[in-house]
Every structure is written in structure tokens, then in C-alpha cells.
Design a protein around this motif. Structure first.
Motif, PDB file in Angstrom:
ATOM      1  N   VAL A 199       0.891  -1.164  -0.083  1.00 28.97           N
ATOM      2  CA  VAL A 199       0.022  -0.037   0.182  1.00 28.97           C
ATOM      3  C   VAL A 199       0.782   1.245  -0.061  1.00 28.97           C
ATOM      4  CG1 VAL A 199      -1.860  -1.096   0.895  1.00 28.97           C
ATOM      5  CG2 VAL A 199      -0.327   0.004   2.594  1.00 28.97           C
ATOM      6  N   TYR A 219      -4.352   3.449  -2.335  1.00 25.43           N
ATOM      7  CA  TYR A 219      -4.846   2.988  -0.962  1.00 25.43           C
ATOM      8  C   TYR A 219      -4.773   4.123   0.162  1.00 25.43           C
ATOM      9  CZ  TYR A 219      -4.732  -1.267  -3.717  1.00 25.43           C
ATOM     10  OH  TYR A 219      -4.934  -2.416  -4.569  1.00 25.43           O
ATOM     11  N   LEU A 276      -2.009  -6.979  -3.320  1.00 24.68           N
ATOM     12  CA  LEU A 276      -2.377  -5.633  -3.814  1.00 24.68           C
ATOM     13  C   LEU A 276      -1.131  -5.035  -4.957  1.00 24.68           C
ATOM     14  CD1 LEU A 276      -3.603  -3.837  -0.668  1.00 24.68           C
ATOM     15  CD2 LEU A 276      -4.944  -5.043  -2.406  1.00 24.68           C
TER      16      LEU A 276
END
Length: 378
Positions: A50, A57, A89
Motif C-alpha cells: 500500500v 490505497y 495488492l
């Protein structure tokens, strides 16, 4: 030789199981195969992913973890053998994000990318169910219609699409995603690990295929983890979707939804209930998914990536016994009543006596006030 592998997911391809097992066996892997799984906490790989994409994010980028990625980098830089980063992610990284990561990993002699991939017939219901578990209200048919509508646009632009549903292709278009990474590391350093179909065959599980990509012997990695591959039945998912209509995001804060619905209703009650028929594709949906899967498989073959498993695992049968049949109202009602029954059993005992005692005291106070008022009026 310093080699860094970046496992980018995809989401809903057994990533949680792999990551939990890697973390638990990290010392064994380091000693037996020279594989470093960096970080001081299991969640460090999440924070690394992130923080690479802060604008994507924003809600999850916590300044308290700003030193996590530099610490992981220092650990990998000091290790002369193989290192592994793993979080789904990373799959949403843009070419600009990838360039930043490659710059950070410039100390490595080689950087490889691994993608775990599963067929659309399983991915579509799984992704929709994950949406439902996070307050989404679209039916499965609406979800698939949205996925189909944006399929070509997602491949062409690679941008987040303006749809109410979570953009499926942003996370699941492995052709585009791997194409972006291949431009940075080279096609010969891109690895596709297919998720096996059906019951796992000893020696050919997802775990075995993944470790084979790393050239890691699974034998010494003896610590297992609970199977987290639990899903809802079609009736359970439909009950939850309808519940989401009653629990609008404006009416319930996310923290309460997470604790009551996700933690208690889903994990403690629905996951523990007998498993019913899962959500499947309709005949029309299956036909489209089969065509789309064939198209994507052909693109992966042409790209020349290394494959652990078999690309045929990604095909979608054009007919199947699990084609979608909507759950009956009776089935949905049964799930709702069973869930309510379990909620009642688990609820803390109300303090009935204390409440009645408070009510009694209030009655006495009202009588006393009235009596005092009468005396003053005389």
C-alpha cells in the motif's frame, strides 16, 4: 546471487493460505533453502504494497508504518540469496509504481514476478462473494453483467473503471497485469502458477507449484496452517446481500459492520454452518466466460511466461453440473433464522434485573415529585 521474487497475487487465488504458510515456515525456509521472507510482522508485506501506491490505497497508508518498507529493503539487501515479497495488492501497481519498486530493488541481480491465477468460473463467484462480504448489494447477475460490460475497456485502458462494483479487471486481468511487469523484468522472469482444479493431488498442490517456482524443497517446511478456503453457499450469500440492503453504509459505521457482520455473522456463524450449493454461472455466463478464458490463455501462451502447473487449469467448461440455480426463498429464510438463532445463543445475557430496578427507582422518583408538588399547592 541476489534474487528477489515479487508475488503479486492475484486476489482470491489462495494468496492468504500461501502467505500464512510462508510466514510460519520462514525460519525453516531460510535454513533449508536460503529463502528470505522479510519483515518483522506478517502484515509488513501488506504495508509495503500500500505504501508503494499511496494514492490508490490512501485510507490504508498509515504513517506509523512508514519505516516498514525501508526495513524490509535493508533485510533483502543484506541477504545474498533469494528473497520473496508477497501481497495481492501488488497486482494493482501501475507502470509508474513498478518502476519505483524496480528502482528500490536495484541492488538485486535479478527480479522475478510470480502471479497465481485461477479460472474465471471460480473467480467470478468468489469475487462477487467478497464484494457481498464488504457491504455491496449487487446481485450476482448484475455483477457479471458489469464485468462483461467493462472487459474490453479494462484490457484497452488498464484504468480504474467508473462502476459501482469493485473493478474486477483491475485485479483480475492477468494478461494486462503481467504485461506491465514483463516490460520491467522481462518475459523470461515472469512466472504463472495455476491454481489446481478440484481436490488437491499430493505433490501437486498450489503450495507445491508455488515452491517449485522458487526452487524451494517443500519437505523441510513442515508447519501447516488451518485451511482458510471457506466460502458461502448461494443461499448464505443471498441472505447476506439482502442484509446489506438493510444496513446502508450511512446507517452503520464500518467498524461495527466489520465486528458484527464480518467477524460474528460470517466467520463464527455462516462459515461454521453446513455448506450448501455454491453460487455458479448460468449457461449464458459460462459460455461467455469460456470464450474469455480461451482468449486470455492464448495471450499467456504467446507471451512465453514460465508456467508452474498447467494452463488448461484456466479453461472454463462450456457446460457443468453446477450451473446457477437461484436459491429458493425457503432456503434463504432458513439461513436467516439459523443465523438469528446462533446470534441469540451467543449474545451476552441482558441485565434484566438492573433495568427493572432502574425503572422502579424512576417510578418512585415520579411519585415523590408529584407528592411534593401537591404539598406545595396546599
Amino acid at each position: 546471487m541476489s534474487v528477489v521474487f515479487v508475488h503479486i497475487g492475484l486476489p482470491k487465488t489462495g494468496t492468504t493460505h500461501l502467505q500464512n504458510r510462508l510466514w510460519r515456515n520462514r525460519d525453516l525456509a531460510l535454513n533449508s533453502s536460503g529463502l528470505l521472507y522479510p519483515g518483522n510482522a506478517h502484515s509488513d508485506h501488506f504495508h509495503a504494497a500500500v505504501h508503494l501506491q499511496p494514492e490508490r490505497y490512501l485510507d490504508w497508508v498509515d504513517p506509523a508504518f512508514a519505516r516498514t518498507w525501508p526495513t524490509m529493503l535493508a533485510q533483502m539487501r543484506a541477504w545474498p540469496q533469494q528473497s520473496l515479497l508477497s501481497h495481492e495488492l501488488f497486482s494493482t501497481a501501475t507502470p509508474e509504481h513498478i518502476a519505483t519498486l524496480m528502482s528500490d530493488l536495484s541492488f538485486a541481480d535479478e527480479v522475478h514476478v510470480i502471479a497465481t491465477v485461477r479460472d474465471l468460473a471460480r473467480q467470478l463467484p468468489s469475487a462477487w462473494q467478497e464484494n457481498v462480504k464488504n457491504q455491496r448489494r449487487a446481485t450476482f447477475d448484475e455483477f457479471v453483467a458489469s464485468v462483461r460490460a467493462f472487459a474490453d475497456a479494462a484490457e484497452t485502458t488498464g484504468k480504474t473503471l467508473p462502476t459501482e462494483e469493485e473493478p474486477f479487471w483491475e485485479f483480475q486481468d492477468h494478461v494486462r497485469i503481467l504485461g506491465n511487469w514483463a516490460k520491467a523484468v522481462g518475459p523470461d522472469r515472469v512466472h504463472v502458477v495455476t491454481v489446481p482444479r478440484g481436490r488437491a493431488v499430493p505433490g501437486d498442490t498450489l503450495w507445491d507449484r508455488f515452491l517449485a517456482t522458487l526452487d524451494v524443497d517443500p519437505g523441510p517446511l513442515t508447519l501447516t496452517v488451518p485451511n482458510m478456503n471457506t466460502s458461502l453457499s448461494a443461499a448464505q450469500a443471498e441472505f447476506l446481500r439482502r442484509l446489506n440492503h438493510r444496513l446502508q453504509p450511512s446507517d452503520i459505521e464500518w467498524r461495527r459492520y466489520d465486528r458484527v457482520v464480518k467477524q460474528q455473522v460470517i466467520r463464527e456463524i455462516l462459515f461454521e454452518a453446513p455448506v450448501g450449493r455454491p453460487q455458479g454461472l448460468s449457461a449464458v455466463q459460462r459460455e461467455w466466460a469460456a470464450d474469455k478464458a480461451d482468449e486470455m490463455i492464448a495471450a499467456i501462451r504467446t507471451a512465453g511466461y514460465r508456467v508452474s502447473g498447467d494452463l488448461d487449469d484456466l479453461t472454463v467448461a462450456r457446460s457443468a453440473d453446477d450451473d446457477a440455480t437461484p436459491p429458493s426463498e425457503a432456503d434463504i429464510l432458513a439461513v436467516a433464522l439459523d443465523t438469528m438463532a446462533e446470534m441469540v445463543k451467543a449474545a451476552p445475557m441482558p441485565e434484566v434485573g438492573a433495568r427493572w430496578q432502574t425503572r422502579a427507582k424512576n417510578v418512585v422518583r415520579r411519585v415523590q415529585r408529584r407528592a411534593l408538588g401537591l404539598r406545595r399547592s396546599l
